[in-house]
Design a protein around this motif. Structure first.
Motif, PDB file in Angstrom:
ATOM      1  N   SER A 115      36.211  44.033  39.536  1.00  0.00           N
ATOM      2  CA  SER A 115      37.203  43.314  40.343  1.00  0.00           C
ATOM      3  C   SER A 115      38.878  43.717  40.371  1.00  0.00           C
ATOM      4  O   SER A 115      39.598  43.036  40.395  1.00  0.00           O
ATOM      5  CB  SER A 115      37.426  41.628  40.058  1.00  0.00           C
ATOM      6  OG  SER A 115      35.971  41.391  40.270  1.00  0.00           O
ATOM      7  N   ASN A 139      38.763  45.799  44.403  1.00  0.00           N
ATOM      8  CA  ASN A 139      39.497  45.073  45.237  1.00  0.00           C
ATOM      9  C   ASN A 139      41.006  45.641  45.428  1.00  0.00           C
ATOM     10  O   ASN A 139      41.824  44.978  45.400  1.00  0.00           O
ATOM     11  CB  ASN A 139      39.820  43.722  44.733  1.00  0.00           C
ATOM     12  CG  ASN A 139      39.546  42.639  46.234  1.00  0.00           C
ATOM     13  OD1 ASN A 139      39.660  43.048  47.039  1.00  0.00           O
ATOM     14  ND2 ASN A 139      39.716  41.136  45.658  1.00  0.00           N
ATOM     15  N   ARG A 163      40.538  47.608  49.464  1.00  0.00           N
ATOM     16  CA  ARG A 163      41.353  47.210  50.562  1.00  0.00           C
ATOM     17  C   ARG A 163      42.603  47.795  50.502  1.00  0.00           C
ATOM     18  O   ARG A 163      43.879  47.304  50.834  1.00  0.00           O
ATOM     19  CB  ARG A 163      42.001  45.812  49.727  1.00  0.00           C
ATOM     20  CG  ARG A 163      40.462  44.765  49.582  1.00  0.00           C
ATOM     21  CD  ARG A 163      40.993  43.371  49.073  1.00  0.00           C
ATOM     22  NE  ARG A 163      41.747  42.625  50.004  1.00  0.00           N
ATOM     23  CZ  ARG A 163      41.541  42.078  50.816  1.00  0.00           C
ATOM     24  NH1 ARG A 163      40.101  41.793  51.098  1.00  0.00           N
ATOM     25  NH2 ARG A 163      42.240  41.058  51.757  1.00  0.00           N
TER      26      ARG A 163
HETATM   27  C1  LIG Z   1      40.293  40.298  46.618  1.00  0.00           C
HETATM   28  O1  LIG Z   1      41.642  40.056  47.059  1.00  0.00           O
HETATM   29  C2  LIG Z   1      41.867  39.301  47.988  1.00  0.00           C
HETATM   30  C3  LIG Z   1      43.149  39.094  48.076  1.00  0.00           C
HETATM   31  O2  LIG Z   1      43.906  40.314  48.018  1.00  0.00           O
HETATM   32  C4  LIG Z   1      41.144  37.649  47.268  1.00  0.00           C
HETATM   33  O3  LIG Z   1      41.325  36.750  48.471  1.00  0.00           O
HETATM   34  C5  LIG Z   1      39.732  37.795  46.959  1.00  0.00           C
HETATM   35  O4  LIG Z   1      39.157  36.852  46.328  1.00  0.00           O
HETATM   36  C6  LIG Z   1      39.413  39.155  46.064  1.00  0.00           C
HETATM   37  N1  LIG Z   1      37.947  39.254  45.916  1.00  0.00           N
HETATM   38  C7  LIG Z   1      37.442  39.532  44.709  1.00  0.00           C
HETATM   39  C8  LIG Z   1      36.060  39.709  44.761  1.00  0.00           C
HETATM   40  O5  LIG Z   1      38.194  39.581  43.705  1.00  0.00           O
END
Ligand SMILES: *[C@@H]1O[C@H](CO)[C@@H](O)[C@H](O)[C@H]1NC(C)=O
Ligand SMILES: *[C@@H]1O[C@H](CO)[C@@H](O)[C@H](O)[C@H]1NC(C)=O
Ligand SMILES: *[C@@H]1O[C@H](CO)[C@@H](O)[C@H](O)[C@H]1NC(C)=O
Ligand SMILES: *[C@@H]1O[C@H](CO)[C@@H](O)[C@H](O)[C@H]1NC(C)=O
Length: 345
Positions: A115, A139, A163
């Motif tokens: 993560s 992420n 992302r």
């Molecule tokens: C990834 O990042 C977004 C915001 O940038 C967040 O909303 C989301 O929960 C995150 N996902 C994980 C799997 O950490």
């Protein structure tokens, strides 16, 4: 009762022998150690941290499919000969600077499916021998310009399924030997800042590099388009990346601060791609005005000349006609007189 006590004593002895054996052999509980390949497999053990007592000569360490969510600095100090470290499918959300210190010989680092949302600049500076770095399925929204010292031997770099909106050319330039790039499934923003990446990737492919694809997600004009298939002409309003100015300036602010994010955003939006660049239109307009002016001038001049000619001709003709009229009148008079003259005759 004495028999039971005897059995318990035996069991205690046995377990302590096993414990002693493990300590001597240096294989942590819940891991399997293969001495011939010097690899240690601690996968799928529900581990929350790195097991202590790893054999110091370990070359390969499997820690995949666990729940490790944090790593301290110098986490792998006890295994300095490590070549392959697999942390696939854990719960790491950030990596403290210095986590990988001491891994001078590490060649493969797999951090897939964690993560992670950002990485510290110079996080991998202590890994000069790295050959494969897998950061896919995290992420990550931002990568720093510098992750490692120039990675002479890095051939595989994977950041697919994150992302990311952009990627700095400087980061790729620190991997002169990279041959395999995985970039797909990110939030690529195809604006001017992506021009230098586009040019770099074109050269990379020309030199035989292999990559998946960079599909634009924004701005709306380029949504779903492959960055490499957008024609160069449409980048005309963008200044060419001369020595990386501009691009690096936007990337430098600390990603943590929301203010710098706002600034970056504004800088980027000012630099959107325009499908029809304005300077050309302006030049067209100026040219049109000049040509119209010249043509109008010529036509006016010709009309003036024609008018003058017409007037002059008319005047001359009129004068001539008047002369001839007078002459005719005289002739008529003379002729009129003639019968008078001839009548007496
Ligand atoms: C990834 O990042 C977004 C915001 O940038 C967040 O909303 C989301 O929960 C995150 N996902 C994980 C799997 O950490
Ligand atoms: C990830 O690890 C967990 C155990 O921590 C396991 O249950 C799960 O199946 C693994 N996921 C994948 C995709 O391998
Ligand atoms: C790169 O690999 C070569 C060949 O294996 C090795 O000799 C060299 O030391 C490596 N470079 C670095 C910076 O580790
Ligand atoms: C990292 O691990 C995943 C899952 O096992 C695998 O698919 C991927 O190829 C590995 N990456 C590298 C660079 O070895």
């Amino acid at each position: 009762l004495s028999f039971l006590l005897f059995v318990a004593g035996e069991l205690l002895l046995l377990s302590s022998v096993i414990l002693l054996f493990r300590v001597v052999c240096g294989c942590p509980a819940r891991c399997h150690c293969h001495s011939s390949s010097r690899s240690v497999d601690c996968s799928r053990q529900g581990l929350a941290e790195i097991p202590p007592d790893l054999p110091p000569h370990t070359l390969t360490l499997h820690l995949q499919d666990n729940q490790i969510h944090q790593l301290p600095a110098f986490a792998f100090r006890s295994v300095p000969h490590l070549r392959t470290l697999n942390l696939y499918n854990n719960s790491l959300s950030n990596l403290a600077p210095g986590v990988f210190h001491g891994l001078q010989h590490l060649q493969v680092l797999n951090l897939t499916q964690n993560s992670l949302h950002s990485l510290e600049s110079r996080l991998f500076h202590s890994l000069p021998q790295l050959r494969e770095l897998d950061l896919s399925s995290n992420n990550i929204s931002h990568l720093p310009i510098s992750l490692g010292k120039p990675w002479e031997n890095l051939t595989v770099f994977a950041v697919q399924q994150n992302r990311l909106q952009q990627l700095d050319r400087e980061l790729l330039e620190s991997m002169p030997s990279v041959r395999l790039l995985f970039l797909k499934d990110n939030l690529w923003k195809c604006n001017c800042h992506m021009l230098s990446l586009k040019l770099w990737l074109e050269k990379f492919i020309y030199k035989g590099g292999i990559m998946d694809s960079v599909t634009c997600v924004s701005p709306h004009t380029w949504k779903g388009k492959d960055l490499l298939k957008i024609p160069h002409e449409l980048y005309q309003p963008c200044s060419l990346p001369s020595a990386g100015t501009g691009t690096s300036r936007v990337q430098q602010p600390d990603p943590g601060s929301p203010e710098s994010h706002g600034l970056g955003q504004r800088d980027r939006s000012e630099c959107e791609l325009k499908p029809k660049p304005r300077p050309i239109n302006l030049r067209h307009a100026v040219a049109t005005v000049v040509i119209t002016g010249v043509v109008c001038g010529i036509v006016c001049l010709m009309m003036l000349v024609a008018a003058i000619y017409g007037c002059t001709y008319a005047a001359v003709t009129a004068q001539h006609k008047a002369g001839r009229l007078a002459q005719t009148e005289e002739t008529v008079k003379l002729e009129g007189k003639e019968p008078d003259d001839s009548s007496p005759a």
